[in-house]
Enzyme design. Structure first.
Site, PDB file in Angstrom:
ATOM      1  N   LYS A  38       0.775  -1.215   0.110  1.00  0.00           N
ATOM      2  CA  LYS A  38       0.176  -0.153  -0.051  1.00  0.00           C
ATOM      3  C   LYS A  38       0.858   1.142   0.039  1.00  0.00           C
ATOM      4  CE  LYS A  38      -3.075   3.142   0.660  1.00  0.00           C
ATOM      5  NZ  LYS A  38      -3.984   3.557  -0.351  1.00  0.00           N
TER       6      LYS A  38
ATOM      7  N   CYS B 113      -3.231  11.197   1.192  1.00  0.00           N
ATOM      8  CA  CYS B 113      -2.504   9.870   0.828  1.00  0.00           C
ATOM      9  C   CYS B 113      -1.192  10.238   0.395  1.00  0.00           C
ATOM     10  CB  CYS B 113      -3.453   9.373  -0.017  1.00  0.00           C
ATOM     11  SG  CYS B 113      -5.002   9.081   0.529  1.00  0.00           S
TER      12      CYS B 113
HETATM   13  N1  SAJ Z   1      -0.950  14.973  -8.867  1.00  0.00           N
HETATM   14  C1  SAJ Z   1       0.039  15.703  -9.565  1.00  0.00           C
HETATM   15  N2  SAJ Z   1       0.233  15.165 -10.809  1.00  0.00           N
HETATM   16  C2  SAJ Z   1      -0.321  13.732 -11.300  1.00  0.00           C
HETATM   17  C3  SAJ Z   1      -1.291  13.068 -10.391  1.00  0.00           C
HETATM   18  C4  SAJ Z   1      -1.499  13.649  -9.228  1.00  0.00           C
HETATM   19  O1  SAJ Z   1       0.426  16.567  -9.138  1.00  0.00           O
HETATM   20  O2  SAJ Z   1       0.319  13.278 -12.312  1.00  0.00           O
HETATM   21  C5  SAJ Z   1      -1.489  15.467  -7.628  1.00  0.00           C
HETATM   22  C6  SAJ Z   1      -2.988  15.736  -7.497  1.00  0.00           C
HETATM   23  O3  SAJ Z   1      -3.334  17.175  -8.269  1.00  0.00           O
HETATM   24  C7  SAJ Z   1      -3.294  15.874  -6.293  1.00  0.00           C
HETATM   25  C8  SAJ Z   1      -2.357  14.732  -5.570  1.00  0.00           C
HETATM   26  O4  SAJ Z   1      -1.181  14.599  -6.363  1.00  0.00           O
HETATM   27  O5  SAJ Z   1      -2.922  17.072  -5.524  1.00  0.00           O
HETATM   28  C9  SAJ Z   1      -2.946  13.223  -5.261  1.00  0.00           C
HETATM   29  O6  SAJ Z   1      -3.554  13.229  -6.335  1.00  0.00           O
HETATM   30  P1  SAJ Z   1      -3.994  11.496  -6.610  1.00  0.00           P
HETATM   31  O7  SAJ Z   1      -4.901  11.505  -7.678  1.00  0.00           O
HETATM   32  O8  SAJ Z   1      -2.658  11.012  -7.018  1.00  0.00           O
HETATM   33  O9  SAJ Z   1      -4.332  10.720  -5.380  1.00  0.00           O
HETATM   34  P2  SAJ Z   1      -5.162  10.871  -4.165  1.00  0.00           P
HETATM   35  O10 SAJ Z   1      -4.682  11.346  -2.997  1.00  0.00           O
HETATM   36  O11 SAJ Z   1      -6.472  11.285  -4.605  1.00  0.00           O
HETATM   37  O12 SAJ Z   1      -5.732   9.161  -4.100  1.00  0.00           O
HETATM   38  C10 SAJ Z   1      -4.767   8.295  -4.013  1.00  0.00           C
HETATM   39  C11 SAJ Z   1      -4.856   7.171  -4.984  1.00  0.00           C
HETATM   40  N3  SAJ Z   1      -3.818   6.799  -5.166  1.00  0.00           N
HETATM   41  C12 SAJ Z   1      -3.227   6.293  -6.516  1.00  0.00           C
HETATM   42  O13 SAJ Z   1      -3.841   6.582  -7.334  1.00  0.00           O
HETATM   43  C13 SAJ Z   1      -2.182   5.324  -6.696  1.00  0.00           C
HETATM   44  C14 SAJ Z   1      -5.868   6.058  -4.347  1.00  0.00           C
HETATM   45  O14 SAJ Z   1      -5.840   5.035  -5.191  1.00  0.00           O
HETATM   46  C15 SAJ Z   1      -5.419   5.596  -3.056  1.00  0.00           C
HETATM   47  O15 SAJ Z   1      -6.456   4.834  -2.682  1.00  0.00           O
HETATM   48  C16 SAJ Z   1      -5.610   7.128  -2.136  1.00  0.00           C
HETATM   49  O16 SAJ Z   1      -4.409   7.795  -2.676  1.00  0.00           O
HETATM   50  C17 SAJ Z   1      -5.173   6.685  -0.879  1.00  0.00           C
HETATM   51  O17 SAJ Z   1      -6.303   6.519   0.096  1.00  0.00           O
HETATM   52  O18 SAJ Z   1      -4.166   6.235  -0.620  1.00  0.00           O
END
Ligand code: SAJ
Length: 417
Positions: A210, A264
Site C-alpha cells: 500500500k 494520501c
Molecule cells: N497529482 C499531480 N500530478 C499527477 C497526479 C496527481 O500533481 O500526475 C497531484 C494531484 O493534483 C493531487 C495529488 O497529486 O494534489 C494526489 O492526487 P492523486 O490522484 O494521485 O491521489 P489521491 O490522494 O486522490 O488518491 C490516492 C490514490 N492513489 C493512487 O492513485 C495510486 C488512491 O488510489 C488511493 O487509494 C488513495 O490515494 C489513498 O487513500 O491512499
C-alpha cells in the site's frame, strides 16, 4: 450471515458500510463524531461522491445499516479510521489504537478483525501483540496454519476519491492475513462486494505494498515537477515534452502541478520511512521536492509581476481551483489553499477565487481580506494575472481570447498542454 461493524465512517468507511449492507448483511457503523452519526442516520451526506447518494437510498441499506456512537458487538470488525501524520513525520496511530482497545472489550471467539487504515510496516502485528495482552482468555493467530479464536488481517483501501463506490467494487484487493487462515476468512468477506481479484499475502507485505503504491506516485510526480523546473529555465513547453516521452511504450511520466495535496500521496511516503531513518534517500527527497512546489509557484508569480514592472499591491489575481485535485470538492491539504494564503500575506490588491466544486468557503483562508469568491467571467475581467491551480474540466472551456492580454500562470497545463 455474520454481522459487520465498520469503525470510522469517513471517506472509505461510510461507502464500505453502505456497500456491505446493500448485500443484505447487518452493518453497525461506528464513529466517535456524534454529529456525524446523527447526520448519517438522517441520510445527510457530508461529502460528494458519485453513486453514494443512490446507494444511501437503497431499500436494503435502509434496512440493514445503522450508525452508532459506540461499537456494537458484531462478528467482523473493519477499521477504517484516519492515520494522520505527526509533526515529526511519523504516523499518529491513536485512532487505530483506540479502535483495537474498544474491540478488545467485546471480542468473542470466531471474530475477524480487518485493518484498512494506511499504516507503517508492522502495525498489524504490533496490535496483535496488544490484543494478546488485553485478552489472555482468547487464542490469536500465529504464522502457521493452525486455527485460533480470533482472526486478523490487513487489507488496505485503494480507492480514488471521487470514484470511491466504483473502485470499492472493481479494484483488486490485497488481503494480508496474519496467518493464511486469516487471509481466507478476510477474502470471504471481500468477496461479498468486490468484483476485482482478492489476492492473499501476509500483513507486512500488504502494508508495504500500500505504502509503495502511493510513494511510487509521489516520486513520479516529483520527477514531473523537477522536469517542469528544468523546462521553464529552458523556455520549453513541459506538456509537449511529457506527451512525447510518454509515447515510449514503457514510459509513464506523471503530471507536474502546484504541489501534491490530499491525505494520501503527500503522507504515505513518510510512513514507508517510519523505521528507516536515513537523511538522504529517494523517497524523502521526492517528498520534500513536492512540498517545495507551492513556494516555487509563488516565486514564479513574483517574477512575472516584476518583469511587467508592476507593484505587488496593485495586482489583481484570479485563482482557478481550490480543491486538491480535479472534479472533486475536497480541499484537504490543497496546494491552492497554501498558495492563496501566501498571496494574502503578500497583500495583493484583490484575489478572485473560482471553484464551482467547493461550496463551503468560509474560514478556509487565514484571512478573508481582499478575497472574492466569484465566477470565471468576473474573475478574468477584473484580474491582471490568471493563475490555474486545478484542472477542473470546466476551466478548459475558458475562451483563450478572453485571457490573451493577461499574465498567465498555468500550473496544470490547462491551456498550454
Ligand atoms: N497529482 C499531480 N500530478 C499527477 C497526479 C496527481 O500533481 O500526475 C497531484 C494531484 O493534483 C493531487 C495529488 O497529486 O494534489 C494526489 O492526487 P492523486 O490522484 O494521485 O491521489 P489521491 O490522494 O486522490 O488518491 C490516492 C490514490 N492513489 C493512487 O492513485 C495510486 C488512491 O488510489 C488511493 O487509494 C488513495 O490515494 C489513498 O487513500 O491512499
Amino acid at each position: 450471515m455474520k454481522k459487520v461493524c465498520i469503525i470510522g465512517l469517513g471517506y472509505v468507511g461510510l461507502p464500505t458500510a453502505l456497500l456491505v449492507s446493500s448485500k443484505k448483511v447487518i452493518v453497525n457503523g461506528y464513529d466517535i463524531n456524534n454529529k456525524l452519526v446523527k447526520s448519517i442516520n438522517n441520510k445527510k451526506l457530508f461529502f460528494k461522491e458519485d453513486n453514494l447518494n443512490k446507494l444511501f437510498q437503497a431499500k436494503s441499506v435502509n434496512k440493514y445499516f445503522k450508525a452508532y456512537n459506540k461499537i456494537i458487538e458484531s462478528d467482523i470488525y473493519v477499521i477504517t479510521v484516519p492515520t494522520p501524520i505527526k509533526k515529526n513525520k511519523t504516523a499518529n496511530l491513536n485512532y487505530v489504537e483506540k479502535a483495537f482497545h474498544e474491540i478488545a472489550k467485546i471480542l468473542k471467539k470466531g471474530n475477524l478483525i480487518i485493518l484498512e487504515s494506511t499504516c507503517p510496516i508492522g502495525t498489524t502485528e504490533k496490535f496483535l501483540l496488544k490484543l494478546k495482552k488485553l485478552r489472555k482468555d482468547l487464542t490469536f493467530p500465529t504464522n502457521n496454519y493452525g486455527k485460533s479464536d480470533i482472526n486478523l488481517a490487513y487489507c488496505p483501501e485503494r480507492v480514488l476519491p471521487g470514484n470511491t463506490i466504483q473502485e470499492l467494487i472493481l479494484n483488486n484487493r490485497i488481503i494480508g492475513g496474519v496467518s493464511s487462515l486469516c487471509s481466507t476468512k478476510a477474502k470471504k468477506f471481500y468477496n461479498l462486494f468486490v468484483l476485482g481479484k482478492c489476492i492473499t499475502t501476509n500483513s507486512k507485505i500488504a502494508e508495504m505494498a500500500k505504502l509503495s503504491e502511493n510513494a511510487f506516485r509521489d516520486i513520479n510526480i516529483a520527477f514531473a515537477n523537477q522536469l517542469n523546473i528544468i523546462a521553464k529555465k529552458n523556455n520549453i513547453n513541459i506538456w509537449e515534452v511529457i506527451n512525447l516521452a510518454n509515447l515510449h511504450p514503457r514510459v509513464n511520466i506523471h503530471k507536474p502541478g502546484p504541489g501534491v495535496g490530499g491525505h494520501c500521496i503527500a503522507v504515505d511516503p513518510w510512513f514507508l520511512l517510519d523505521n528507516h531513518k536515513s537523511s538522504n534517500n529517494l523517497i524523502s527527497s521526492a517528498r520534500l521536492l513536492n512540498d517545495s512546489i507551492p513556494n516555487y509557484v509563488i516565486k514564479e508569480i513574483k517574477t512575472k509581476i516584476k518583469n511587467k514592472n508592476k507593484k505587488i499591491n496593485q495586482i489583481k489575481i484570479a485563482c482557478f481551483g481550490l480543491s486538491y485535485k480535479a472534479e472533486i470538492d475536497d480541499t484537504r491539504e490543497s496546494p491552492s489553499i497554501f498558495i492563496i494564503n501566501k498571496l494574502i500575506k503578500l497583500k495583493l490588491k484583490k484575489i478572485f477565487v473560482v471553484d464551482p466544486f467547493v461550496k463551503v468557503k468560509k474560514n478556509i483562508f487565514t484571512s478573508n481580506k481582499n478575497i472574492i469568491f466569484t465566477n470565471s467571467e468576473n474573475a478574468i475581467k477584473n484580474s491582471d494575472i490568471i493563475l490555474f491551480l486545478v484542472d477542473h474540466k470546466i476551466f478548459k472551456k475558458i475562451n483563450k481570447k478572453q485571457i490573451k492580454n493577461k499574465i498567465i500562470i498555468d500550473t496544470k497545463g490547462l491551456i498550454s498542454e
